[in-house]
Design a protein around this motif. Structure first.
Motif, PDB file in Angstrom:
ATOM      1  N   PRO A  91       0.840  -1.336   0.015  1.00  0.00           N
ATOM      2  CA  PRO A  91       0.128   0.063   0.054  1.00  0.00           C
ATOM      3  C   PRO A  91       0.612   1.121  -0.080  1.00  0.00           C
ATOM      4  N   ALA A  92       2.217   1.160   0.038  1.00  0.00           N
ATOM      5  CA  ALA A  92       3.040   2.365   0.015  1.00  0.00           C
ATOM      6  C   ALA A  92       2.713   3.417  -1.244  1.00  0.00           C
ATOM      7  N   THR A  93       2.420   2.799  -2.233  1.00  0.00           N
ATOM      8  CA  THR A  93       2.141   3.699  -3.235  1.00  0.00           C
ATOM      9  C   THR A  93       0.631   4.001  -3.608  1.00  0.00           C
ATOM     10  N   LYS A  94      -0.137   3.633  -2.659  1.00  0.00           N
ATOM     11  CA  LYS A  94      -1.534   4.169  -2.683  1.00  0.00           C
ATOM     12  C   LYS A  94      -1.705   5.508  -2.865  1.00  0.00           C
ATOM     13  N   SER A  95      -1.151   6.561  -2.059  1.00  0.00           N
ATOM     14  CA  SER A  95      -1.076   7.726  -2.182  1.00  0.00           C
ATOM     15  C   SER A  95       0.206   8.697  -2.619  1.00  0.00           C
ATOM     16  N   GLN A  96       0.981   7.880  -2.905  1.00  0.00           N
ATOM     17  CA  GLN A  96       2.497   8.753  -3.596  1.00  0.00           C
ATOM     18  C   GLN A  96       3.026   7.713  -4.596  1.00  0.00           C
ATOM     19  N   PRO A  97       3.530   8.537  -5.650  1.00  0.00           N
ATOM     20  CA  PRO A  97       4.026   7.832  -6.754  1.00  0.00           C
ATOM     21  C   PRO A  97       5.241   6.875  -6.424  1.00  0.00           C
ATOM     22  N   LYS A  98       5.496   5.769  -6.960  1.00  0.00           N
ATOM     23  CA  LYS A  98       6.359   4.778  -6.817  1.00  0.00           C
ATOM     24  C   LYS A  98       7.734   5.692  -7.105  1.00  0.00           C
ATOM     25  N   GLU A  99       7.713   6.496  -8.006  1.00  0.00           N
ATOM     26  CA  GLU A  99       9.070   7.047  -8.544  1.00  0.00           C
ATOM     27  C   GLU A  99       9.541   8.078  -7.285  1.00  0.00           C
ATOM     28  N   MET A 100       8.655   8.266  -6.555  1.00  0.00           N
ATOM     29  CA  MET A 100       9.161   9.224  -5.192  1.00  0.00           C
ATOM     30  C   MET A 100       9.541   8.483  -3.915  1.00  0.00           C
ATOM     31  N   LEU A 101       9.446   7.097  -4.068  1.00  0.00           N
ATOM     32  CA  LEU A 101      10.172   6.334  -2.869  1.00  0.00           C
ATOM     33  C   LEU A 101      11.681   6.702  -2.875  1.00  0.00           C
ATOM     34  N   PRO A 102      12.155   6.914  -1.543  1.00  0.00           N
ATOM     35  CA  PRO A 102      13.393   7.326  -1.458  1.00  0.00           C
ATOM     36  C   PRO A 102      14.423   6.230  -1.621  1.00  0.00           C
ATOM     37  N   LEU A 103      15.627   6.279  -2.283  1.00  0.00           N
ATOM     38  CA  LEU A 103      16.681   5.542  -2.103  1.00  0.00           C
ATOM     39  C   LEU A 103      17.712   6.417  -1.356  1.00  0.00           C
ATOM     40  N   ILE A 104      17.898   5.895  -0.169  1.00  0.00           N
ATOM     41  CA  ILE A 104      18.937   6.775   0.969  1.00  0.00           C
ATOM     42  C   ILE A 104      17.999   8.162   1.186  1.00  0.00           C
ATOM     43  N   ASN A 105      18.453   9.286   0.462  1.00  0.00           N
ATOM     44  CA  ASN A 105      17.923  10.460   0.828  1.00  0.00           C
ATOM     45  C   ASN A 105      17.248  11.278  -0.474  1.00  0.00           C
ATOM     46  N   LYS A 106      17.434  10.568  -1.500  1.00  0.00           N
ATOM     47  CA  LYS A 106      16.752  10.898  -2.675  1.00  0.00           C
ATOM     48  C   LYS A 106      15.846  10.137  -3.342  1.00  0.00           C
ATOM     49  N   PRO A 107      14.693  10.764  -3.944  1.00  0.00           N
ATOM     50  CA  PRO A 107      13.714  10.054  -4.419  1.00  0.00           C
ATOM     51  C   PRO A 107      14.143   9.047  -5.743  1.00  0.00           C
ATOM     52  N   ALA A 108      13.862   8.105  -5.874  1.00  0.00           N
ATOM     53  CA  ALA A 108      14.183   6.911  -7.145  1.00  0.00           C
ATOM     54  C   ALA A 108      14.392   7.974  -8.469  1.00  0.00           C
ATOM     55  N   ILE A 109      13.563   8.667  -8.760  1.00  0.00           N
ATOM     56  CA  ILE A 109      13.390   9.357 -10.205  1.00  0.00           C
ATOM     57  C   ILE A 109      14.602  10.402 -10.395  1.00  0.00           C
ATOM     58  N   GLN A 110      15.124  11.058  -9.148  1.00  0.00           N
ATOM     59  CA  GLN A 110      16.142  11.985  -9.133  1.00  0.00           C
ATOM     60  C   GLN A 110      17.630  11.000  -9.975  1.00  0.00           C
ATOM     61  N   TYR A 111      17.633   9.905  -9.296  1.00  0.00           N
ATOM     62  CA  TYR A 111      18.653   9.001  -9.924  1.00  0.00           C
ATOM     63  C   TYR A 111      18.691   9.169 -11.473  1.00  0.00           C
ATOM     64  N   ILE A 112      17.467   8.990 -12.063  1.00  0.00           N
ATOM     65  CA  ILE A 112      17.327   8.781 -13.354  1.00  0.00           C
ATOM     66  C   ILE A 112      17.563  10.078 -14.018  1.00  0.00           C
ATOM     67  N   VAL A 113      17.133  11.377 -13.485  1.00  0.00           N
ATOM     68  CA  VAL A 113      17.352  12.470 -14.152  1.00  0.00           C
ATOM     69  C   VAL A 113      18.657  12.871 -14.035  1.00  0.00           C
ATOM     70  N   GLU A 114      19.436  12.496 -12.793  1.00  0.00           N
ATOM     71  CA  GLU A 114      20.853  12.885 -12.719  1.00  0.00           C
ATOM     72  C   GLU A 114      21.594  12.076 -13.577  1.00  0.00           C
ATOM     73  N   GLU A 115      21.443  10.696 -14.167  1.00  0.00           N
ATOM     74  CA  GLU A 115      22.035  10.105 -15.117  1.00  0.00           C
ATOM     75  C   GLU A 115      21.841  10.678 -16.227  1.00  0.00           C
TER      76      GLU A 115
END
Length: 291
Positions: free
Chosen positions: A21-45
């Motif tokens: 249920p973690a993604t019921k009210s928030q995008p999975k792309e915003m789940l954090p990896l350490i202290n950054k949301p996952a999608i930020q790693y993709i944008v940085e790449e």
């Protein structure tokens, strides 16, 4: 001479059902990896690979992705007033990170449909597609940069691939082709999620593409495939037969963060590379294993 790859598309409209249920009210792309949301790693790449313009394809309930890459004036003012300059700079840098655009995929009709939504953004340029579920970590050269350098040499559409265990091939799109040298394959076919006994290889497509803009005309004519969705792989097969296609065996450690174990694996691996967290995590794991 090949055109420069200036634009990247990041599809981010999925429901993230594997993380309910973690993604019921928030995008999975915003789940954090350490202290950054996952999608930020993709944008940085993308930025580290030389991309100048990024389109993130979102859907309903994904507004927090846009907010993350925007200014947060109140937060910036608070951090500045409290003299937290390193955090202030970090937050400010996110807002200045790149020229990022957003569009909504109004219906969940598959990856092919999501890519087709980017037609006006792309125009007549070759472009990159980066799937947010695949974090590919390489300390020296980002995965997309590896592919861009290959495109600059050969000028053909490229799929990023890595070897997987044969028992895992039914989870992926798989290529068949001839190895030209090192990381480069000439592709003659792509097969979506083949049974193990029918798989042409164990080279699985892992969420990085460079695609000729003719794909948009093909996508317009592509019929829904598996799951009633418009499959990007089906359109790529057609593009391969008319324009040719290559694969790049990507160097780097890949984490499938769309999977719960892959997400945990990524978190632990990134924590072990952190100067601040390495020793603490090592000690914690040692104590848990001895318990």
């Amino acid at each position: 001479m090949s055109q420069k790859i200036r634009k990247a598309i990041i599809p981010a409209a999925g429901f993230g059902t594997r993380f309910l249920p973690a993604t019921k009210s928030q995008p999975k792309e915003m789940l954090p990896l350490i202290n950054k949301p996952a999608i930020q790693y993709i944008v940085e790449e993308a930025i580290q690979s030389g991309i100048e313009h990024i389109l993130i394809i979102t859907g309903r309930g994904k507004r927090s992705i846009e907010d993350h890459f925007d200014h947060s004036v109140e937060l910036e003012n608070i951090l500045r007033s409290r003299g937290k300059w390193s955090q202030y700079k970090e937050v400010l840098d996110i807002a200045k990170m790149a020229d990022i655009h957003f569009i909504r995929q109004k219906e969940q009709l598959g990856l092919g449909h999501a890519v087709h939504c980017a037609r006006c953004f792309v125009g007549d340029e070759p472009f990159a597609v980066m799937l947010g579920d695949d974090i590919i970590h390489h300390s020296k050269k980002p995965a997309l940069r590896q592919m861009i350098e290959q495109f600059e040499q050969y000028g053909k559409s490229i799929v990023g691939v890595q070897e997987v265990e044969m028992k895992e091939v039914s989870k992926y799109g798989v290529i068949s082709g001839k190895q030209l040298h090192d990381q480069v394959y000439e592709v003659d076919d792509l097969v979506e999620k083949p049974p193990v006994e029918q798989a042409p290889s164990n080279l699985a497509i892992v969420g990085r593409y460079i695609i000729h803009p003719d794909i948009f005309d093909i996508l317009e004519k592509t019929e829904p495939g598996s799951g009633g969705e418009i499959q990007l792989t089906d359109a790529l097969k057609a593009l391969c037969s008319t324009h040719g296609m290559q694969a790049n065996i990507l160097q780097g450690e890949r984490f499938d963060i769309g999977d719960v174990w892959g997400y945990i694996h990524a978190t632990l691996s990134l924590a072990m590379e952190s100067e601040e967290l390495h020793e603490k995590l090592s000690n914690f794991c040692s104590k848990r294993l001895q318990a």
